[in-house]
Design an enzyme around this catalytic site. Structure first.
Site, PDB file in Angstrom:
ATOM      1  N   ASP A 224       0.874  -1.201  -0.095  1.00  0.00           N
ATOM      2  CA  ASP A 224      -0.052   0.083  -0.076  1.00  0.00           C
ATOM      3  C   ASP A 224       0.865   1.453   0.151  1.00  0.00           C
ATOM      4  O   ASP A 224       1.769   1.355   0.766  1.00  0.00           O
ATOM      5  CB  ASP A 224      -0.963  -0.041   1.190  1.00  0.00           C
ATOM      6  CG  ASP A 224      -1.638   1.216   1.334  1.00  0.00           C
ATOM      7  OD1 ASP A 224      -2.618   1.444   0.683  1.00  0.00           O
ATOM      8  OD2 ASP A 224      -1.538   2.162   2.165  1.00  0.00           O
ATOM      9  N   GLU A 292       1.324  -0.281  -5.066  1.00  0.00           N
ATOM     10  CA  GLU A 292       0.464   0.762  -5.372  1.00  0.00           C
ATOM     11  C   GLU A 292       1.136   2.268  -4.926  1.00  0.00           C
ATOM     12  O   GLU A 292       1.875   2.450  -4.225  1.00  0.00           O
ATOM     13  CB  GLU A 292      -0.589   0.776  -4.467  1.00  0.00           C
ATOM     14  CG  GLU A 292      -1.590   2.033  -4.545  1.00  0.00           C
ATOM     15  CD  GLU A 292      -2.387   2.411  -3.210  1.00  0.00           C
ATOM     16  OE1 GLU A 292      -3.630   2.656  -3.236  1.00  0.00           O
ATOM     17  OE2 GLU A 292      -1.670   2.553  -2.253  1.00  0.00           O
TER      18      GLU A 292
HETATM   19  C1  LIG Z   1      -4.272   5.485  -2.685  1.00  0.00           C
HETATM   20  C2  LIG Z   1      -4.334   5.427  -1.234  1.00  0.00           C
HETATM   21  O1  LIG Z   1      -4.208   6.220  -0.682  1.00  0.00           O
HETATM   22  N1  LIG Z   1      -4.451   4.245  -0.846  1.00  0.00           N
HETATM   23  C3  LIG Z   1      -4.218   3.849   0.720  1.00  0.00           C
HETATM   24  C4  LIG Z   1      -3.092   4.301   1.103  1.00  0.00           C
HETATM   25  O2  LIG Z   1      -2.964   4.343   2.338  1.00  0.00           O
HETATM   26  C5  LIG Z   1      -4.195   5.078   3.062  1.00  0.00           C
HETATM   27  C6  LIG Z   1      -3.766   5.188   4.539  1.00  0.00           C
HETATM   28  O3  LIG Z   1      -3.344   3.826   5.125  1.00  0.00           O
HETATM   29  C7  LIG Z   1      -5.418   4.273   2.638  1.00  0.00           C
HETATM   30  O4  LIG Z   1      -6.690   4.974   3.256  1.00  0.00           O
HETATM   31  C8  LIG Z   1      -5.575   4.373   1.312  1.00  0.00           C
HETATM   32  O5  LIG Z   1      -6.944   3.215   0.965  1.00  0.00           O
END
Ligand SMILES: CC(=O)N[C@H]1CO[C@H](CO)[C@@H](O)[C@@H]1O
Ligand SMILES: *[C@@H]1O[C@H](CO)[C@@H](O)[C@H](O)[C@H]1NC(C)=O
Ligand SMILES: *[C@@H]1O[C@H](CO)[C@@H](O)[C@H](O)[C@H]1NC(C)=O
Ligand SMILES: *[C@@H]1O[C@H](CO)[C@@H](O)[C@H](O)[C@H]1NC(C)=O
Ligand SMILES: *[C@@H]1O[C@H](CO)[C@@H](O)[C@H](O)[C@H]1NC(C)=O
Ligand SMILES: *[C@@H]1O[C@H](CO)[C@@H](O)[C@H](O)[C@H]1NC(C)=O
Ligand SMILES: *[C@@H]1O[C@H](CO)[C@@H](O)[C@H](O)[C@H]1NC(C)=O
Ligand SMILES: *[C@@H]1O[C@H](CO)[C@@H](O)[C@H](O)[C@H]1NC(C)=O
Ligand SMILES: *[C@@H]1O[C@H](CO)[C@@H](O)[C@H](O)[C@H]1NC(C)=O
Ligand SMILES: *[C@@H]1O[C@H](CO)[C@@H](O)[C@H](O)[C@H]1NC(C)=O
Ligand SMILES: [Ca+2]
Ligand SMILES: [Ca+2]
Length: 567
Positions: A224, A292
């Site tokens: 993530d 990601e």
């Molecule tokens: C794109 C994005 O922000 N994805 C995740 C990144 O992390 C945050 C915080 O942990 C999440 O809320 C998101 O879904």
């Protein structure tokens, strides 16, 4: 040599090639991966929240679809300030979802069914309830430097954050902790302090967590927000962008040159690659990494060489409205196909838990076209739970909003930020709570369209989204999709076509009408394809039955309709 012998020789060569290809074939390259948002998939105990036992009870759904892997959004212990993306223990399961015994049961059953399991991993930050953070606040060794702590600047007796950095969810990225007397960095909510990846101890802890889950049978991780891991050590102010349309503390008002996409990220990823590779050897099967990072193309491509198998390609997602033209899509698809380094393959993300559902982004009619595109193009397709039945966003009132991104934005702007609409419970059937839960309430409301739009109804309908998606999964496994030539062709600017060709087999052709009016097209002339082709699949509502033969010089595509032809 007679013609017959020659053709036998050719056949032998073809067969040999196929054998060589299948030997090096990686399970995830011509596959669909299915993302599960566990709170919303299946509730086994009636508390209105999905859980691991719920997922276990529905694993046959993935066998039925014949997808290759499931990717499960976070299930770790968490105070749920960001619904699991705020982890307070990286090596245990939150009681909401079950326990580690349930998790082992899940991976064991999945393995028996031939399904891979990928876990979402959230390394950028922990919850502020994590014992590491609690100890770090108190400066207890070795936790003192586990997080990014900075002194504030004192001006006329008032203390200010160390710099102008903003949180993704709005407001300063720094929060003062009175007990420690310092600010901590949080790129997301205040309850999600950023870990300090310049601390060797943190890296060791995270390696241990990854190893823990590999030992519990996972086949890989989806990392993530990887591009938030490192920040520049000078902590300089970020340049302000001219965005008079936004509140001054909106994340989009700064150019994030110091808090994102730092080069150190790639080195760290390489070390995780190594760690996974040792387990791949042990289990004789490649453990994969999906990364990601919402960033530009060159930064994304660099993740391949650093060890990511699937640096997520958000090109179907980032054009959030209907303004993107066929030309934009063609340019982006061509770039992905041409720029992916040798030995790697592209990927196509149809939806996820942070974005409006594909059926809402592009409209019901066009949505199937994007699933078809993900199937016809080479490489991995990734869908979000419910995409296979055409689930749509459900609007929420501000009162119903629970997502911190929506709550922080306030009653006027929450609709722009909240991710609740795309996280509603899965629509299994037309019974109470869409068959998701036997409870009186569910954590987010069920979409009212579940009475008509549900899996049970679609299973008995050969022209449903579900039936379409099953055919797409089978199509994705055809050798021509993995290794055939790819050509993206615009038929006028209204229709996008993809032609897949391979020697000795019939071509596969996708046509997508991007317009909201019907069109008659001469695909044969534009695309140099056979005059007669058979319909493999078509989008729901296109009025084109599967199996019919079409004259490709004159194809009628209704508004937003797509069709895949072969023969
Ligand atoms: C794109 C994005 O922000 N994805 C995740 C990144 O992390 C945050 C915080 O942990 C999440 O809320 C998101 O879904
Ligand atoms: C599912 O996919 C595998 C290959 O991954 C294939 O061998 C099998 O036939 C498929 N099953 C069905 C029912 O299509
Ligand atoms: C996480 O949970 C496990 C199992 O309950 C426990 O052994 C471990 O100490 C916990 N880790 C932390 C950092 O609290
Ligand atoms: C997990 O929960 C089940 C009951 O659902 C129980 O039988 C099992 O002992 C629990 N395992 C652990 C490690 O607590
Ligand atoms: C600090 O106080 C001084 C004297 O009252 C004043 O001139 C100055 O503008 C103040 N600075 C800020 C940043 O408020
Ligand atoms: C895109 O178009 C469809 C209709 O074709 C519509 O339902 C949908 O709301 C549109 N989405 C946006 C974001 O404009
Ligand atoms: C959802 O909300 C948006 C924005 O207010 C509105 O345009 C749209 O029509 C609503 N959709 C439904 C199904 O209520
Ligand atoms: C929202 O909730 C508050 C308190 O829970 C209540 O007073 C208010 O009437 C609700 N508003 C709507 C529109 O439901
Ligand atoms: C659901 O509601 C019924 C009737 O109001 C009540 O009797 C029952 O206890 C509730 N169940 C749960 C799990 O809250
Ligand atoms: C509910 O779905 C079943 C099939 O899944 C169907 O037979 C039944 O008629 C549906 N009931 C209603 C009220 O739509
Ligand atoms: Ca539950
Ligand atoms: Ca960070």
């Amino acid at each position: 040599m007679s013609l017959r012998v020659l053709s036998l020789v050719l056949l032998a060569i073809v067969v040999q090639r196929a054998a060589a290809a299948s030997k090096t074939k990686e399970w995830w390259k011509d596959a669909f991966i299915y993302q599960i948002y566990p709170r919303s998939f299946m509730d086994s105990d009636g508390d209105g929240i999905g859980d691991l036992k719920g997922i276990i009870s529905k694993l046959e759904h993935f066998v039925d679809l014949n997808v290759s892997a499931i990717w499960i959004s976070p299930i770790y212990v968490s105070p749920m300030a960001d619904f699991g993306y705020d982890v307070s223990n990286f090596t245990d399961v939150d009681p909401t979802f079950g326990n580690i015994t349930d998790f082992s049961a899940l991976t064991a059953k999945a393995k028996a069914l031939g399904l891979k399991v990928i876990l979402d991993f959230v390394p950028n930050h922990t919850s502020d309830k994590h014992p590491w953070f609690v100890n770090s606040v108190k400066r207890i060794k070795p936790y003192t430097d586990y997080y990014v702590w900075m002194d504030g600047s004192l001006v006329n007796g008032t203390i200010y954050p160390p710099n102008n950095w903003l949180s993704v969810f709005g407001g300063s990225a720094w929060t003062f902790n009175a007990e420690r007397g310092q600010y901590y960095l949080h790129q997301f909510t205040t309850g999600q302090p950023d870990l300090n990846y310049r601390s060797a101890a943190v890296i060791t802890e995270i390696d241990a967590a990854l190893t823990f889950w590999l030992d519990h049978g996972v086949d890989g991780f989806r990392i993530d927000a990887i591009n938030y891991l490192f920040e520049d050590i000078e902590y300089l102010d970020e340049p302000r962008l001219f965005r008079p349309d936004l509140p001054v503390d909106d994340y989009e008002t700064l150019d994030h040159i110091y808090s994102k996409d730092q080069v150190e990220t790639y080195t760290l990823l390489k070390s995780w690659r190594k760690l996974l590779d040792t387990h791949s050897k042990k289990d004789k099967e490649t453990k994969i990494l999906l990364t990601e990072a919402y960033t530009d193309m060159p930064q994304t491509i660099k993740y391949y060489d650093a060890g990511s198998n699937i640096p997520m390609n958000f090109m179907f997602i980032t054009p959030l409205d209907n303004r993107s033209t066929t030309r934009d899509f063609k340019r982006n698809i061509d770039a992905w196909i041409n720029d992916v380094p040798k030995g790697h393959s592209p990927n196509w993300i149809v939806g996820n838990h942070d974005q409006h559902r594909v059926a809402t982004r592009y409209g019901r009619k066009r949505a199937d076209g994007f699933l078809m595109l993900a199937a016809v193009l080479p490489g991995t397709g990734v869908i979000y739970y419910g995409d296979e039945i055409g689930m749509e966003d459900r609007n929420m009132t501000f009162n119903e909003t629970v997502d911190p991104a929506g709550c922080n934005a306030g009653p006027q702007r929450y609709r722009l930020k909240s991710r609740d609409p795309e996280r509603t419970p899965y629509q299994w059937d037309n019974t109470t709570n869409a068959g998701f839960s036997t409870g009186n309430t569910t954590w987010l409301p069920v979409h009212p369209n579940y009475k008509e739009l549900n899996l049970a109804a679609q299973k008995i309908d050969p022209s449903s989204h579900y039936s379409l998606f099953k055919k797409l999964v089978a199509l994705k496994k055809m050798p021509i999709i993995d290794s055939g030539e790819v050509e993206v062709i615009l038929v006028g600017y209204e229709v996008m076509g993809v032609v897949r060709k391979s020697p000795d087999v019939a071509p596969v052709v996708l046509l997508m009408n991007f317009e909201s009016y019907p069109l008659v097209i001469d695909a044969r002339t534009w695309m140099n394809i056979p005059e007669e082709m058979t319909v493999l699949v078509s989008s729901v509502g296109s009025g084109i039955p599967s199996g019919v033969t079409m004259d490709t010089t004159e194809i009628l595509l209704s508004a937003g309709a797509s069709v895949i032809l072969t023969g």
